[in-house]
Design a protein around this motif. Structure first.
Motif, short mmCIF file in Angstrom:
data_model
loop_
_atom_site.label_atom_id
_atom_site.label_comp_id
_atom_site.label_asym_id
_atom_site.label_seq_id
_atom_site.Cartn_x
_atom_site.Cartn_y
_atom_site.Cartn_z
N GLU A 28 12.02 52.29 36.63
CA GLU A 28 13.47 52.44 36.87
C GLU A 28 14.24 51.84 35.69
O GLU A 28 13.74 50.93 35.02
N LEU A 30 16.01 49.38 35.18
CA LEU A 30 16.25 48.13 35.91
C LEU A 30 15.63 47.01 35.08
O LEU A 30 14.43 47.08 34.75
N CYS A 74 17.55 52.92 43.06
CA CYS A 74 19.00 52.99 43.27
C CYS A 74 19.70 53.57 42.04
O CYS A 74 20.74 54.22 42.17
N HIS A 241 9.73 53.76 52.21
CA HIS A 241 9.79 52.55 51.38
C HIS A 241 9.47 51.35 52.25
O HIS A 241 10.03 51.19 53.32
#
Ligand code: AHR
Length: 497
Positions: A28, A30, A74, A241
């Motif tokens: 990700e 991230l 996200c 998840h």
């Protein structure tokens, strides 16, 4: 139940193939997963292809990485794919409002990700934006990636260095749409999914495998509504998840390296809960899809702890201990044993984030204990599951108890049988016997991962503290049984011919 673990394997009754995609990973935008992970500063003195770090690529090729999920998480529901194509100097700087509020220069975009997958030799798994995007964006992204003819978008792809279609199959539509992906109800999500998926078209013989954003943990209602409202032809899979929180408290998740037996026990116990979830979701899916056409895709799993002290809380950087290795091995055993329904899974996340395979510190990298588990377990990819069962005394802590030993087994096309056994007990070596029904073992080899304490980890000063070793602690008895001693906190894989 016994002091000794008795492991029984139906060695002459191979079942379904364990999809290699169960051994998938996740990258990700991230923290330092993409930037300063896979994708580094041009000035960094490491072996690179463009800005892609090749020591990481080589390490992941070594575990046969089958697929990589990107760009989130996200972040996927904020991501506008057009920001990440074309001349890097002209790409807009955007805001990663979900993870650390950092700016994103979009230098790593679709074509760079496709190149990374090509270097890794793995399939891309793209996570499409439903939260802040439109069906048209998804439609156009797929045309850009997969269409063979000449259009404005495919000409752009050609200008960006890729004349041939990429032929991407795996597409997730929305991520955690019950939360960061739009805070939707399952009813609303299902309606949206019906629309979005309609425009996820198959171009030029590249069929799309569409994956719906499924439930979080025990949100059974989310799953049931999706299964009722989304037509089955529109679902290759539906995701689940589930993260392991050792303390059971998201507000205080506990340290990654500094914990006692209570928190060790909590970690492994909560990881084993995956088995209960999969049993329950499989039962529900069997009701709507008895032919088991729809895959359950556990595309985020792993242990989530507090970040390392002094690091950005939005970057989710955590160390990785022997506890993580035991969690990874037990979870992979669970996935193997549920591989009739679980046909894809993605550990969160590959580099420098959560239960990472690899940690980096400037030019240095280290392979975590979790990495070594994926290396040991790659033998199960595309092998046929063998049914296995284990009878053993529980591992008890206080008033609670869990099965101390877990197992999965498979038989490869080359006829080799692999049995992976985990001893979660930190206080006891466990004697074990393996009974192979219908098979006479002639040659046996073993591999072991263990360490003295569940808090042990590989550091940049001591990167090889926890690595696999040859295991010789087994014996073939006259009656055909294999006996062995499982050290405390250990994972053993036997290769039997
Ligand atoms: O993996 C980290 C985050 O966890 C992902 O972005 C999100 O999908 C989940 O909540």
């Amino acid at each position: 139940q016994n002091e000794q673990a008795v492991i029984t394997i139906q060695a002459d009754q191979p079942r379904q193939t364990i999809s290699k995609h169960i051994y998938g990973h996740f990258a990700e935008h991230l923290g330092r997963c993409i930037y300063d992970g896979f994708w580094v500063d041009p000035a960094m003195n490491v072996n690179k292809d463009g800005r892609i770090r090749m020591d990481i690529v080589d390490a992941l090729r070594d575990i046969n990485i089958p697929n990589l999920r990107w760009p989130g998480g996200c972040y996927a529901d904020e991501y506008q794919w057009r920001d990440g194509i074309g001349d890097p100097a002209k790409r807009p700087v955007t805001l990663n409002s979900h993870w650390g509020g950092v700016t994103e220069d979009n230098s790593f975009g679709t074509d760079e990700f496709m190149k990374l997958c090509n270097l890794l030799g793995c399939e891309p798994y793209l996570s499409a934006n439903m939260g802040t995007s439109t069906p048209k964006d998804l439609r156009d992204w797929i045309e850009y990636l997969n269409f063979d003819g000449k259009t404005h978008l495919t000409q752009l792809r050609e200008q960006n260095g890729h004349k041939e279609p990429y032929g991407v199959s795996f597409f997730g539509i929305g991520n955690e749409s019950w939360g960061c992906g739009g805070n939707m109800t399952p009813e609303h999500y299902s309606e949206q999914y019906r629309i979005f998926q309609e425009y996820a078209r198959n171009y030029s013989n590249h069929p799309i495998k569409k994956i719906a954003s499924g439930p979080n943990s025990t949100d059974y209602n989310w799953m049931e509504v999706c299964l009722k409202k989304i037509p089955q032809y529109a679902l290759w899979g539906i995701s689940l998840h589930y993260y392991t929180i050792a303390t059971g408290n998201w507000g205080q998740k506990g340290s990654s390296t500094d914990f006692d037996e209570k928190e060790y026990f909590g970690g492994v116990k909560n990881a084993l809960y995956m088995d209960t979830l999969l049993k329950n979701y499989a039962a529900m899916m069997n009701k709507y899809d008895p032919a088991k056409k729809i895959a359950l895709v556990v595309d985020e799993w792993g242990i989530w702890t507090e970040v390392e002290p002094g690091t950005n809380p939005g970057f989710l950087y955590q160390q990785n201990t022997m506890r993580d290795a035991l969690i990874a091995a037990s979870t992979l055993n669970i996935f193997n044993n549920h591989s009739d329904r679980v046909r894809m899974a993605n550990l969160a996340q590959a580099i420098n984030v959560l239960q990472a395979l690899i940690l980096t510190d400037k030019e240095k990298i280290l392979l975590t204990p979790t990495y070594h588990i994926f290396k040991m377990y790659k033998v199960h990819q595309e092998a046929n599951l063998l049914e296995s069962s284990v009878s053993v005394n529980d591992y008890k802590y206080g008033t609670e108890s869990i099965p101390g030993v877990n197992v999965s087994a498979s038989k490869g096309e080359d006829g080799k049988i692999h049995v992976s056994v985990v001893n979660l007990n930190p206080n006891k070596a466990v004697p074990a016997s393996v009974i192979l029904n219908g098979y006479n073992a002639k040659q046996i080899k073993g591999e072991l991962l263990t360490s003295a304490s569940y808090t042990d980890y590989n550091s940049f000063d001591e990167p090889d503290k926890i690595v696999t070793k040859e295991y010789k602690g087994f014996k073939k008895e006259n009656d055909g049984k294999i006996t062995m001693k499982l050290p405390p906190l250990s994972i053993v894989t036997l290769e039997i011919q």
